[in-house]
Design a protein around this motif. Structure first.
Motif, PDB file in Angstrom:
ATOM      1  N   LYS A 219       0.847  -1.194   0.000  1.00 53.25           N
ATOM      2  CA  LYS A 219       0.000   0.000   0.000  1.00 53.25           C
ATOM      3  C   LYS A 219       0.883   1.245   0.000  1.00 53.25           C
ATOM      4  O   LYS A 219       1.939   1.271   0.634  1.00 53.25           O
ATOM      5  CB  LYS A 219      -0.902  -0.010   1.245  1.00 53.25           C
ATOM      6  CG  LYS A 219      -1.832   1.178   1.380  1.00 53.25           C
ATOM      7  CD  LYS A 219      -2.670   1.034   2.652  1.00 53.25           C
ATOM      8  CE  LYS A 219      -3.648   2.189   2.817  1.00 53.25           C
ATOM      9  NZ  LYS A 219      -4.468   2.051   4.061  1.00 53.25           N
ATOM     10  N   LYS A 220       0.442   2.268  -0.727  1.00 52.08           N
ATOM     11  CA  LYS A 220       1.134   3.555  -0.717  1.00 52.08           C
ATOM     12  C   LYS A 220       0.347   4.537   0.147  1.00 52.08           C
ATOM     13  O   LYS A 220      -0.864   4.647   0.007  1.00 52.08           O
ATOM     14  CB  LYS A 220       1.287   4.115  -2.134  1.00 52.08           C
ATOM     15  CG  LYS A 220       2.427   3.503  -2.915  1.00 52.08           C
ATOM     16  CD  LYS A 220       2.696   4.283  -4.190  1.00 52.08           C
ATOM     17  CE  LYS A 220       3.961   3.770  -4.903  1.00 52.08           C
ATOM     18  NZ  LYS A 220       4.262   4.567  -6.104  1.00 52.08           N
TER      19      LYS A 220
ATOM     20  N   GLU B 271      -4.859  -6.620   7.106  1.00 48.21           N
ATOM     21  CA  GLU B 271      -5.572  -6.085   8.267  1.00 48.21           C
ATOM     22  C   GLU B 271      -4.814  -4.926   8.907  1.00 48.21           C
ATOM     23  O   GLU B 271      -5.393  -3.904   9.283  1.00 48.21           O
ATOM     24  CB  GLU B 271      -5.790  -7.194   9.303  1.00 48.21           C
ATOM     25  CG  GLU B 271      -6.555  -6.734  10.539  1.00 48.21           C
ATOM     26  CD  GLU B 271      -6.718  -7.852  11.558  1.00 48.21           C
ATOM     27  OE1 GLU B 271      -7.282  -7.577  12.629  1.00 48.21           O
ATOM     28  OE2 GLU B 271      -6.287  -8.989  11.288  1.00 48.21           O
ATOM     29  N   ALA B 272      -3.502  -5.062   9.008  1.00 45.33           N
ATOM     30  CA  ALA B 272      -2.691  -3.991   9.598  1.00 45.33           C
ATOM     31  C   ALA B 272      -2.640  -2.781   8.675  1.00 45.33           C
ATOM     32  O   ALA B 272      -2.731  -1.632   9.125  1.00 45.33           O
ATOM     33  CB  ALA B 272      -1.286  -4.503   9.891  1.00 45.33           C
ATOM     34  N   LEU B 273      -2.516  -3.004   7.356  1.00 42.55           N
ATOM     35  CA  LEU B 273      -2.404  -1.901   6.412  1.00 42.55           C
ATOM     36  C   LEU B 273      -3.698  -1.110   6.307  1.00 42.55           C
ATOM     37  O   LEU B 273      -3.673   0.092   6.015  1.00 42.55           O
ATOM     38  CB  LEU B 273      -1.992  -2.431   5.035  1.00 42.55           C
ATOM     39  CG  LEU B 273      -0.491  -2.393   4.724  1.00 42.55           C
ATOM     40  CD1 LEU B 273       0.307  -3.192   5.735  1.00 42.55           C
ATOM     41  CD2 LEU B 273      -0.210  -2.879   3.310  1.00 42.55           C
ATOM     42  N   SER B 274      -4.840  -1.747   6.536  1.00 44.72           N
ATOM     43  CA  SER B 274      -6.128  -1.052   6.424  1.00 44.72           C
ATOM     44  C   SER B 274      -6.267   0.061   7.455  1.00 44.72           C
ATOM     45  O   SER B 274      -7.058   0.995   7.273  1.00 44.72           O
ATOM     46  CB  SER B 274      -7.274  -2.051   6.581  1.00 44.72           C
ATOM     47  OG  SER B 274      -7.286  -2.601   7.893  1.00 44.72           O
ATOM     48  N   LYS B 275      -5.500  -0.006   8.534  1.00 42.84           N
ATOM     49  CA  LYS B 275      -5.587   0.996   9.601  1.00 42.84           C
ATOM     50  C   LYS B 275      -4.606   2.142   9.402  1.00 42.84           C
ATOM     51  O   LYS B 275      -4.622   3.110  10.159  1.00 42.84           O
ATOM     52  CB  LYS B 275      -5.329   0.331  10.954  1.00 42.84           C
ATOM     53  CG  LYS B 275      -6.287  -0.803  11.283  1.00 42.84           C
ATOM     54  CD  LYS B 275      -5.883  -1.500  12.576  1.00 42.84           C
ATOM     55  CE  LYS B 275      -6.777  -2.697  12.865  1.00 42.84           C
ATOM     56  NZ  LYS B 275      -6.349  -3.420  14.106  1.00 42.84           N
ATOM     57  N   ILE B 276      -3.739   2.034   8.394  1.00 44.89           N
ATOM     58  CA  ILE B 276      -2.696   3.043   8.180  1.00 44.89           C
ATOM     59  C   ILE B 276      -3.106   3.956   7.036  1.00 44.89           C
ATOM     60  O   ILE B 276      -3.328   3.498   5.916  1.00 44.89           O
ATOM     61  CB  ILE B 276      -1.346   2.371   7.876  1.00 44.89           C
ATOM     62  CG1 ILE B 276      -0.928   1.474   9.047  1.00 44.89           C
ATOM     63  CG2 ILE B 276      -0.277   3.424   7.611  1.00 44.89           C
ATOM     64  CD1 ILE B 276       0.320   0.656   8.764  1.00 44.89           C
ATOM     65  N   THR B 277      -3.228   5.261   7.310  1.00 44.63           N
ATOM     66  CA  THR B 277      -3.610   6.234   6.278  1.00 44.63           C
ATOM     67  C   THR B 277      -2.469   7.185   5.921  1.00 44.63           C
ATOM     68  O   THR B 277      -2.532   7.878   4.907  1.00 44.63           O
ATOM     69  CB  THR B 277      -4.815   7.055   6.749  1.00 44.63           C
ATOM     70  OG1 THR B 277      -4.499   7.698   8.002  1.00 44.63           O
ATOM     71  CG2 THR B 277      -6.040   6.158   6.952  1.00 44.63           C
ATOM     72  N   SER B 278      -1.444   7.248   6.744  1.00 44.82           N
ATOM     73  CA  SER B 278      -0.270   8.081   6.468  1.00 44.82           C
ATOM     74  C   SER B 278       0.883   7.559   7.313  1.00 44.82           C
ATOM     75  O   SER B 278       0.684   6.713   8.188  1.00 44.82           O
ATOM     76  CB  SER B 278      -0.549   9.553   6.792  1.00 44.82           C
ATOM     77  OG  SER B 278      -0.800   9.716   8.180  1.00 44.82           O
ATOM     78  N   TRP B 279       2.080   8.077   7.010  1.00 38.40           N
ATOM     79  CA  TRP B 279       3.235   7.668   7.798  1.00 38.40           C
ATOM     80  C   TRP B 279       4.016   8.909   8.212  1.00 38.40           C
ATOM     81  O   TRP B 279       4.382   9.737   7.379  1.00 38.40           O
ATOM     82  CB  TRP B 279       4.140   6.730   7.006  1.00 38.40           C
ATOM     83  CG  TRP B 279       5.017   5.935   7.930  1.00 38.40           C
ATOM     84  CD1 TRP B 279       6.238   6.302   8.420  1.00 38.40           C
ATOM     85  CD2 TRP B 279       4.717   4.655   8.505  1.00 38.40           C
ATOM     86  NE1 TRP B 279       6.714   5.339   9.266  1.00 38.40           N
ATOM     87  CE2 TRP B 279       5.809   4.314   9.333  1.00 38.40           C
ATOM     88  CE3 TRP B 279       3.647   3.780   8.393  1.00 38.40           C
ATOM     89  CZ2 TRP B 279       5.847   3.120  10.045  1.00 38.40           C
ATOM     90  CZ3 TRP B 279       3.690   2.584   9.103  1.00 38.40           C
ATOM     91  CH2 TRP B 279       4.781   2.274   9.918  1.00 38.40           C
ATOM     92  N   LYS B 280       4.281   9.047   9.509  1.00 41.92           N
ATOM     93  CA  LYS B 280       4.900  10.255  10.047  1.00 41.92           C
ATOM     94  C   LYS B 280       6.417  10.222   9.931  1.00 41.92           C
ATOM     95  O   LYS B 280       7.042   9.165   9.944  1.00 41.92           O
ATOM     96  CB  LYS B 280       4.512  10.436  11.516  1.00 41.92           C
ATOM     97  CG  LYS B 280       3.030  10.720  11.728  1.00 41.92           C
ATOM     98  CD  LYS B 280       2.734  10.927  13.201  1.00 41.92           C
ATOM     99  CE  LYS B 280       1.249  11.244  13.412  1.00 41.92           C
ATOM    100  NZ  LYS B 280       0.934  11.474  14.843  1.00 41.92           N
ATOM    101  N   THR B 281       6.979  11.423   9.830  1.00 39.67           N
ATOM    102  CA  THR B 281       8.431  11.583   9.870  1.00 39.67           C
ATOM    103  C   THR B 281       8.872  11.807  11.314  1.00 39.67           C
ATOM    104  O   THR B 281       8.058  12.054  12.208  1.00 39.67           O
ATOM    105  CB  THR B 281       8.880  12.796   9.042  1.00 39.67           C
ATOM    106  OG1 THR B 281       8.373  13.996   9.673  1.00 39.67           O
ATOM    107  CG2 THR B 281       8.362  12.711   7.621  1.00 39.67           C
ATOM    108  N   ASP B 282      10.172  11.709  11.526  1.00 40.23           N
ATOM    109  CA  ASP B 282      10.719  12.206  12.787  1.00 40.23           C
ATOM    110  C   ASP B 282      10.475  13.709  12.849  1.00 40.23           C
ATOM    111  O   ASP B 282      10.321  14.373  11.805  1.00 40.23           O
ATOM    112  CB  ASP B 282      12.221  11.917  12.877  1.00 40.23           C
ATOM    113  CG  ASP B 282      12.515  10.439  13.122  1.00 40.23           C
ATOM    114  OD1 ASP B 282      11.579   9.710  13.520  1.00 40.23           O
ATOM    115  OD2 ASP B 282      13.665  10.014  12.903  1.00 40.23           O
ATOM    116  N   SER B 283      10.445  14.258  14.038  1.00 41.34           N
ATOM    117  CA  SER B 283      10.127  15.679  14.206  1.00 41.34           C
ATOM    118  C   SER B 283      11.288  16.567  13.771  1.00 41.34           C
ATOM    119  O   SER B 283      12.443  16.322  14.142  1.00 41.34           O
ATOM    120  CB  SER B 283       9.758  15.969  15.661  1.00 41.34           C
ATOM    121  OG  SER B 283       9.438  17.326  15.829  1.00 41.34           O
TER     122      SER B 283
END
Length: 315
Positions: free
Chosen positions: A137-138, A173-185
């Motif tokens: 998934k992207k 199942e795990a990917l369905s809950k992910i809508t974005s991916w955060k960077t380090d601050s």
């Protein structure tokens, strides 16, 4: 209260006695802490060499109880190394099995430890895994920032992130809950110039997920801001009856803050100021308030003069 007075010789004898007691205590502590002991500590499990063709889900907690053998000194120093209490488990056997035997990896696990005490057993001894099809998934990258700006400085344009999307793979199942991916601050204090650099993405917490790439290139434009005033024509909206309406004045002065880079290029074509005739027709307004509905990005309206305009409707 009686005060005991000691002679010089008695004070010396008392001082020598106390010194001997202190040395005896330290000698006892040193001897005691030098003896070997076994003790149990909780450690967090982290995974490496995850199978690339099988998505997995651990069926137990991400912590294990380890029986550790070492001296009292090692036990004492272990209390101050909470962040190093991890057990790195090799998952290469999951290509053909659905479990991993931890005690079979003790030599390998101990070799990766930064301290001297030795893990002699782990409970539970075996970790079991549930498997499902691996999907891809992207998702967009979500930038995390903690930036304070120097006075009169601010972000002056959209942030550039390359690549804008990252690819994650793992159980559906795990990917369905992910809508974005955060960077380090990204942390900056009193920023007054552009930020440009490579920023790592936050680490994967689940051992059954992979993410590519591991970092992105981020550019945050930062510029000094100043005020500028521009005359903008007023556009009448909601004239549904097509009445002939004249407004006074036909232009208003819009004062805004803008970056020094954009300052020379701003003109009235970059703005739209409107007055709503419905406010007269439905609410009986005698003057119409002016709103700016379009302006350059990262600019901010300070004031509009006049804020209300007069109008005449010809019958």
């Amino acid at each position: 209260m009686a005060i005991i007075k000691l002679s010089v010789i008695e004070r010396r004898r008392l001082s020598a006695f106390i010194t001997c007691v202190v040395f005896a205590i330290f000698a006892w502590l040193f001897t005691t802490l030098s003896n070997p002991y076994k003790f149990t500590i909780k450690q967090v499990v982290v995974f490496k060499n995850a199978p690339q063709k099988r998505a997995f889900h651990p069926l137990q907690s991400d912590t294990v109880s380890t029986i550790v053998q070492g001296t009292g000194w090692q036990l004492l120093f272990a209390k101050f190394n909470e962040d190093k209490k991890v057990v790195s488990v090799d998952l290469h056997t999951l290509d053909t099995k659905n479990y991993v035997v931890l005690n079979a990896q003790l030599k390998q696990i101990n070799a990766q430890k930064d301290f001297d005490h030795e893990i002699i057993s782990v409970s539970p001894d075996t970790l079991f895994f549930d498997f499902s099809s691996r999907t891809v998934k992207k998702v967009p990258v979500e930038l995390v920032t903690a930036i304070s700006y120097q006075k009169q400085f601010a972000q002056s344009d959209h942030v550039s992130i390359k690549p804008r999307y990252v690819t994650i793979s793992g159980p559906a199942e795990a990917l369905s809950k992910i809508t974005s991916w955060k960077t380090d601050s990204i942390k900056m204090n009193l920023a007054n110039e552009d930020f440009s650099g490579r920023v790592n993405l936050q680490n994967v917490k689940e051992g059954n997920l992979n993410i590519l790439p591991k970092s992105v290139i981020v550019n945050i434009p930062i510029d000094e801001y100043t005020e500028k005033t521009i005359e903008v024509p007023v556009k009448l909206i909601n004239n549904t009856n097509y009445d002939i309406v004249k407004v006074f004045p036909q232009k208003v002065k819009v004062t805004l803050t803008t970056s020094l880079t954009n300052y020379p290029d701003l003109n009235e074509d970059d703005f739209e100021a409107v007055a709503d005739l419905d406010l007269w027709r439905k609410n009986g307004y005698s003057t119409l308030p002016v709103k700016v509905t379009r302006l350059p990005s990262y600019s901010k309206v300070v004031k509009i003069a006049p804020q209300n305009i007069d109008f005449i409707i010809k019958k």
